[in-house]
Design a protein around this motif. Structure first.
Motif, mmCIF file in Angstrom:
data_model
loop_
_atom_site.group_PDB
_atom_site.id
_atom_site.type_symbol
_atom_site.label_atom_id
_atom_site.label_comp_id
_atom_site.label_asym_id
_atom_site.label_seq_id
_atom_site.Cartn_x
_atom_site.Cartn_y
_atom_site.Cartn_z
ATOM 1 N N GLU A 7 8.452 3.536 14.543
ATOM 2 C CA GLU A 7 8.429 4.851 13.891
ATOM 3 C C GLU A 7 9.130 5.894 14.754
ATOM 4 O O GLU A 7 9.920 6.706 14.262
ATOM 5 C CB GLU A 7 6.982 5.267 13.615
ATOM 6 C CG GLU A 7 6.856 6.584 12.876
ATOM 7 C CD GLU A 7 5.415 6.989 12.658
ATOM 8 O OE1 GLU A 7 5.189 7.967 11.921
ATOM 9 O OE2 GLU A 7 4.516 6.356 13.251
ATOM 10 N N LEU A 72 8.724 -0.625 8.598
ATOM 11 C CA LEU A 72 7.851 0.510 8.279
ATOM 12 C C LEU A 72 7.601 0.598 6.781
ATOM 13 O O LEU A 72 6.492 0.916 6.337
ATOM 14 C CB LEU A 72 8.471 1.805 8.795
ATOM 15 C CG LEU A 72 8.588 1.924 10.323
ATOM 16 C CD1 LEU A 72 9.361 3.189 10.700
ATOM 17 C CD2 LEU A 72 7.205 1.947 10.966
ATOM 18 N N ALA A 73 8.644 0.335 5.983
ATOM 19 C CA ALA A 73 8.489 0.360 4.523
ATOM 20 C C ALA A 73 7.532 -0.727 4.062
ATOM 21 O O ALA A 73 6.740 -0.528 3.127
ATOM 22 C CB ALA A 73 9.849 0.203 3.846
ATOM 23 N N ALA A 76 4.040 0.435 4.735
ATOM 24 C CA ALA A 76 3.673 1.449 3.735
ATOM 25 C C ALA A 76 3.373 0.794 2.396
ATOM 26 O O ALA A 76 2.467 1.222 1.668
ATOM 27 C CB ALA A 76 4.802 2.472 3.592
ATOM 28 N N ARG A 79 -0.133 -0.644 2.453
ATOM 29 C CA ARG A 79 -1.127 0.424 2.308
ATOM 30 C C ARG A 79 -1.191 0.916 0.870
ATOM 31 O O ARG A 79 -2.259 1.157 0.315
ATOM 32 C CB ARG A 79 -0.793 1.571 3.262
ATOM 33 C CG ARG A 79 -1.827 2.696 3.248
ATOM 34 C CD ARG A 79 -1.503 3.781 4.260
ATOM 35 N NE ARG A 79 -1.632 3.297 5.624
ATOM 36 C CZ ARG A 79 -0.636 3.144 6.469
ATOM 37 N NH1 ARG A 79 0.596 3.416 6.083
ATOM 38 N NH2 ARG A 79 -0.846 2.715 7.698
ATOM 39 N N GLN A 80 0.007 1.068 0.254
ATOM 40 C CA GLN A 80 0.056 1.543 -1.127
ATOM 41 C C GLN A 80 -0.611 0.547 -2.079
ATOM 42 O O GLN A 80 -1.352 0.937 -2.990
ATOM 43 C CB GLN A 80 1.510 1.760 -1.548
ATOM 44 C CG GLN A 80 1.662 2.213 -2.998
ATOM 45 C CD GLN A 80 3.131 2.378 -3.365
ATOM 46 O OE1 GLN A 80 3.983 2.646 -2.524
ATOM 47 N NE2 GLN A 80 3.425 2.192 -4.649
ATOM 48 N N GLY A 91 -1.227 10.399 0.909
ATOM 49 C CA GLY A 91 0.169 10.730 1.161
ATOM 50 C C GLY A 91 0.369 12.226 1.201
ATOM 51 O O GLY A 91 -0.537 12.984 1.565
ATOM 52 N N SER A 278 7.086 9.357 -4.505
ATOM 53 C CA SER A 278 5.906 8.746 -3.897
ATOM 54 C C SER A 278 4.781 8.620 -4.909
ATOM 55 O O SER A 278 4.727 9.377 -5.894
ATOM 56 C CB SER A 278 5.433 9.593 -2.711
ATOM 57 O OG SER A 278 4.864 10.812 -3.161
#
Length: 294
Positions: A7, A72-73, A76, A79-80, A91, A278
């Protein structure tokens, strides 16, 4: 290798500066430098060229950057997926607004969304309609409340929240007081109080004067429509404003504009219809449209 190292690396690469990257990440700059050095030691290669004023990627860093972004994507996305399964929305949502939002109760809208989704961070900024529209298009804002003066650019969705007639107003001691109707050409020689350029209403008023073959003489500008009304009330000029504002100030005299006819002020919710949005922004836009009756 830690996710925060990736990150930090991505942030420095995108900002080309350690200090700006640290500010973006809300961490101390020495911590960013230390973590990236640790990542470089683990990989055995320098990722960043620190010799110039602006930090640049090395050849190895340029090759590693897309993989760091993908990692990183992917995190994410995990998590999503979990959040969507559990019904939790988290978010950030960035909203913009014009100062002339009329009777739209934006604080109530934001408060009700926060009550339903406390894990979402909401930011709010005020600007002119042209700045807000550009911000929605380039991703600085997820959604914005703007004044409408024409067709939106491609990739922008609009829902009109407020649509009302525009009227001319004068102060209680103005010679126009008592006149029921007026044309814009009759105001050509008068001092005009107006919102600044870049606002939706100013664009409508300027175009209307042009359509009537007249040229407005704007002598006073104010970003807040209430200040415009107060300046008119003190005899410092005349103005063209939405009907709701004119009726709010009982000492002002409102006149119907007969030429050009049909002038209206429109306030709309704007959001991106193309490009990444998002999950938090999608939920906010959906709930905003529902709460505003769109």
């Amino acid at each position: 290798m830690e996710l925060r190292q990736l990150e930090y690396f991505v942030a420095v690469a995108e900002e080309a500066n350690f200090t700006r990257a640290a500010e973006r990440l809300h961490v101390a700059q020495p911590g960013v430098s230390a973590q990236i050095r640790r990542l470089e030691r683990e990989l055995g290669q320098p990722l960043l060229d620190r010799s110039a004023r602006a930090v640049r990627l090395t050849e190895v860093g340029a090759a590693a950057l897309p993989h760091a972004r993908a990692a990183l994507a992917a995190v994410a996305g995990v998590r999503q997926a979990v959040d969507e399964l559990t019904g939790l929305v988290r978010g950030q949502v960035a909203m913009g607004m014009v100062s002339s939002r009329g009777p739209v109760n934006l604080p109530d809208l934001l408060a009700r969304f926060h009550e339903r989704h406390p894990a979402v961070d909401i930011t709010l900024a005020e600007a002119t309609s042209d700045v807000l529209l550009a911000g929605v298009a380039d991703g600085r804002f997820d959604v914005a409340l703007i004044g409408v003066s024409g067709e939106p650019p491609p990739g922008i969705g609009l829902e009109v929240v407020l649509d009302e007639p525009l009227v001319a107003i004068s102060g209680p001691d103005d010679p126009l007081t008592g006149q029921a109707t007026i044309t814009l050409s009759e105001l050509e020689s008068r001092s005009l109080v107006s919102l600044p350029k870049g606002t939706g209403m100013r664009a409508i008023v300027d175009a209307a004067f042009l359509a009537d073959g007249a040229r407005p003489r704007v002598t006073l500008e104010a970003g807040d429509p209430n200040v415009v009304a107060e300046l008119v009330g003190r005899g410092l000029g005349v103005a063209v404003v939405p009907m709701s504002l004119a009726t709010h100030y009982t000492k002002l005299h409102a006149m119907k504009i007969t030429r050009p006819a049909g002038l209206r002020a429109k306030l709309a919710l704007a959001w991106r219809t193309e490009g990444p949005v998002s999950p938090a922004a999608r939920v906010f836009i959906s709930q905003a449209r529902a709460l505003l009756g769109l």
